[in-house]
Design a protein around this motif. Structure first.
Motif, short mmCIF file in Angstrom:
data_model
loop_
_atom_site.label_atom_id
_atom_site.label_comp_id
_atom_site.label_asym_id
_atom_site.label_seq_id
_atom_site.Cartn_x
_atom_site.Cartn_y
_atom_site.Cartn_z
N ASP A 12 13.52 56.98 23.22
CA ASP A 12 14.63 56.24 23.12
C ASP A 12 15.89 57.02 22.36
O ASP A 12 15.54 57.91 22.00
CB ASP A 12 14.78 54.99 22.06
N THR A 14 19.69 56.03 20.68
CA THR A 14 20.68 55.17 19.96
C THR A 14 21.58 56.02 19.69
O THR A 14 22.48 57.03 19.31
CB THR A 14 20.05 55.08 18.59
N LEU A 33 21.38 51.03 21.96
CA LEU A 33 19.67 51.08 22.17
C LEU A 33 19.18 50.57 23.49
O LEU A 33 18.95 49.72 23.67
CB LEU A 33 18.93 51.19 20.41
N THR A 35 15.80 51.86 25.06
CA THR A 35 14.08 52.71 25.25
C THR A 35 13.33 52.37 26.90
O THR A 35 13.41 51.76 27.44
CB THR A 35 13.35 51.67 24.38
N LEU A 59 18.54 57.87 30.09
CA LEU A 59 18.84 57.26 29.11
C LEU A 59 20.13 57.59 28.66
O LEU A 59 20.82 56.59 28.37
CB LEU A 59 18.04 57.12 27.84
#
Length: 75
Positions: A12, A14, A33, A35, A59
Motif C-alpha cells: 500500500d 499513502t 490510500l 492498496t 501504485l
C-alpha cells in the motif's frame, strides 16, 4: 498456508497532502490510500520480488494521477 508460510501480501501507498497559497490553506489536508495484494510463491522468489517492485511503481503512478485529478477538481 497450512505450514504457516505467507501466500499473499499487501502493498500500500499513502499520501498525505494539502494545498496552501501564500500561507492560505486552499485545500484542507487529505489522505489518499491505494492498496494492491499479490500472491507469493517461494519457488519464484526473484519473480515475485520484481512483481512487488512493479506494483509499488504502479501504485505511485496511480496516486500521482489521482492527486492531480483531485487538485484540478478543487479549482
Amino acid at each position: 498456508s497450512a505450514g504457516d508460510v505467507p501466500r499473499e501480501f499487501v502493498v500500500d501507498y499513502t499520501v498525505k497532502w494539502a494545498v496552501t497559497i501564500d500561507g492560505v490553506e486552499v485545500v484542507a489536508p487529505q489522505r489518499l490510500l491505494l492498496t494492491r495484494d499479490y500472491t507469493y510463491d517461494e519457488k519464484q522468489v526473484l519473480g515475485k520480488a520484481n512483481e512487488e517492485e512493479v506494483l509499488r511503481r504502479a501504485l505511485a503512478r496511480d496516486l500521482v494521477g489521482l492527486l492531480v485529478r483531485t487538485i484540478n477538481a478543487a479549482d
